[in-house]
Design an enzyme around this catalytic site. Sequence first.
Site, PDB file in Angstrom:
ATOM      1  N   HIS A 240       0.323  -1.124   0.161  1.00 57.58           N
ATOM      2  CA  HIS A 240       0.074  -0.106  -0.181  1.00 57.58           C
ATOM      3  C   HIS A 240       0.563   1.424  -0.470  1.00 57.58           C
ATOM      4  O   HIS A 240       0.153   1.964  -0.191  1.00 57.58           O
ATOM      5  CB  HIS A 240      -1.198  -0.154   1.132  1.00 57.58           C
ATOM      6  N   ASP A 288      -0.144  -7.083   1.550  1.00 52.33           N
ATOM      7  CA  ASP A 288       0.452  -5.934   1.726  1.00 52.33           C
ATOM      8  C   ASP A 288       1.741  -6.717   1.178  1.00 52.33           C
ATOM      9  O   ASP A 288       1.894  -5.583   2.547  1.00 52.33           O
ATOM     10  CB  ASP A 288      -1.028  -5.668   2.963  1.00 52.33           C
ATOM     11  N   SER A 372       4.901   2.138   8.123  1.00 46.24           N
ATOM     12  CA  SER A 372       4.479   1.246   7.077  1.00 46.24           C
ATOM     13  C   SER A 372       5.332   0.221   5.597  1.00 46.24           C
ATOM     14  O   SER A 372       6.363   0.821   6.457  1.00 46.24           O
ATOM     15  CB  SER A 372       3.385   1.624   5.815  1.00 46.24           C
TER      16      SER A 372
END
Length: 619
Positions: A240, A288, A372
């Site tokens: 993402h 992801d 992330s």
Amino acid sequence: MKLKLLLPTLSLCLLQWFSTNAQSGSLPNATVQLSPPNVERLIREDESNGLHSRVAAPLTADIGLDNAGTWTIHADGSATWTCTIHVPGALGLGFIYDAFYLPPGSTLELSGPEETQKAIYTFQDNQPGGQFFSGFTKGATAQLTYREPAHARQQGRIHIRRVDYGYRESPNRSVLNFGFGTSLACHPNANCDAGDGFRDIQRSVCRIVMVLEEGTGYCSGTLINNTAEDETPYILSAYHCDEGYTPLYDMWRFDFNYEGENCGNPATEPAFQSLMGCQRRASRRESDFVLFELNNAIPPGFEAYFAGWDRRPDAPDAGIMFHHPSGDIKKVSAYDQAQIHPSSINWQAGATPPNHHFNVDFSVGTFELGSSGSGLFDGTGKIRGQLHGGFNGCDDTNAFYGRFTLSWDEGSTPDTRLMDWLDPAGTNADTLGGLDASPPAMVSIGGIITNEDGVPVANTTVYLSGPVNDTVTTGADGLYTFFDVPTGSVVGLHAFKDDDIQEGISNLDLIRIGQHNLGLLSLDSPYKEIAADVNNSQSISVLDQIAIRKAILGINIDYDAVDIWRFVPAAWPLSGPNDPMAAPLPGVFMISNITGNIPDFDFIGIKSGDVNNSADPGN
């Protein structure tokens, strides 16, 4: 369950280098002011496209050494260029260059309004193709200061094609709160006690600065081992991170060892080591994950670690995460138990399937935008997943990690799974330990310097710049060799020969150049065209004839724009006799990713003004 997606806030990868004709004196636009974008329109676009975390947008720019700023020439022959850039209303400014070359001994300083907002770049920061991303300063004004020593005058090249404009606050943080010293106070620094026992994997984690068509942003990544243990520079991160955007992978920057020396917060920003550019090898949205391969090998000086992994399906009992929240220095978080999350998760970009994520509550620290992609390590220091998102803050945090076991082989093609890249030999291993980067091997670089006719050029001094700085002077055989150059390094070579300007030039050269200019008889090689271009204009004209005439008459003892001898690598891609000078020749020729001895980095020597090769190369 509807969760907030942890997209990193947009706040901002033979080498060819070019020289420039820097001018002295003050130029009209010493301060460059750009017009800000329509912020309301940007916000409407964000809401329409679902890009709610974007806070910076790109502005087209044309800012370079020859058309902006102020030049000051010093008594010792060195020079300084300064340029102030201002965009009204900007919360922060980032700079993207389409031409960036700093010769050895020069520096480029980028500073913002705060004393801690200062970065200095050198020869070692030069990148393939001349592109560069120099980072992000806070506020609406930034200053560039380029310092060029006398021996490198007019060799540097700096041109900014894009300025990224920070234009709004994200839901809980603004662009002013990204970068050094801006993460939440409840993050322990990487070198605090919570990281004890995991110092090796700490060296595997890097900050990723993503350059996108729509802006720039932060994520975190992990250098990961493969079963061949060949130190292929794979970086595991989160799918993402650039989802919904247009990535410019050649300009992505991977910052290693960006951390404080101890548990306390440093007063000033620590240095870090960077590599630029990558290729996307594999990715899959369901778990992801994304796997990048860096364009360059990890230099030995990084002292990096290739993290191990465990692809078994069970949830780890306890472990740790190193990450770069808000793009800050490296932090550490710890957890006591991970759980397989049984349900689908609804993210801003859509849902991910059940059982594809681990659910983790932290016992130490937390995470933020910019974290992330950070690896979820188990108690043995092996990767079990990478951070997708969740609910962050200093209390009641809840994080979700895409599971490594599903990223391994659930995809149907090599570009949707990890197994093809991390198990290239097909061992079917369930686990793999980590690997320390190998110490550098020492190699040699050398070659021969001749003129166009293959005659050796003697008394040429070759300069080696990089982690090793050395000089060698050729003898009658034209040979040179440098020893003890570390593998994995980036070095530059510059050749120089002092000679009498009148040696080898005469009226015969002027006649021959005149025939070329009149279209009667073109010069028959690109090297002769380079020899004729003594004013370095990338063309041949009567001005070159005038300069050569002055040299023949003894009026000039040197050329203003070029050295008496010029040198081009024999393998340099000249574009042919009709257009050999489509771009300026560099002053320094660079070699990257050195893996072994280079015995044939040969040069062609060109005597400026001599288009019939009558100069004696043995002088």
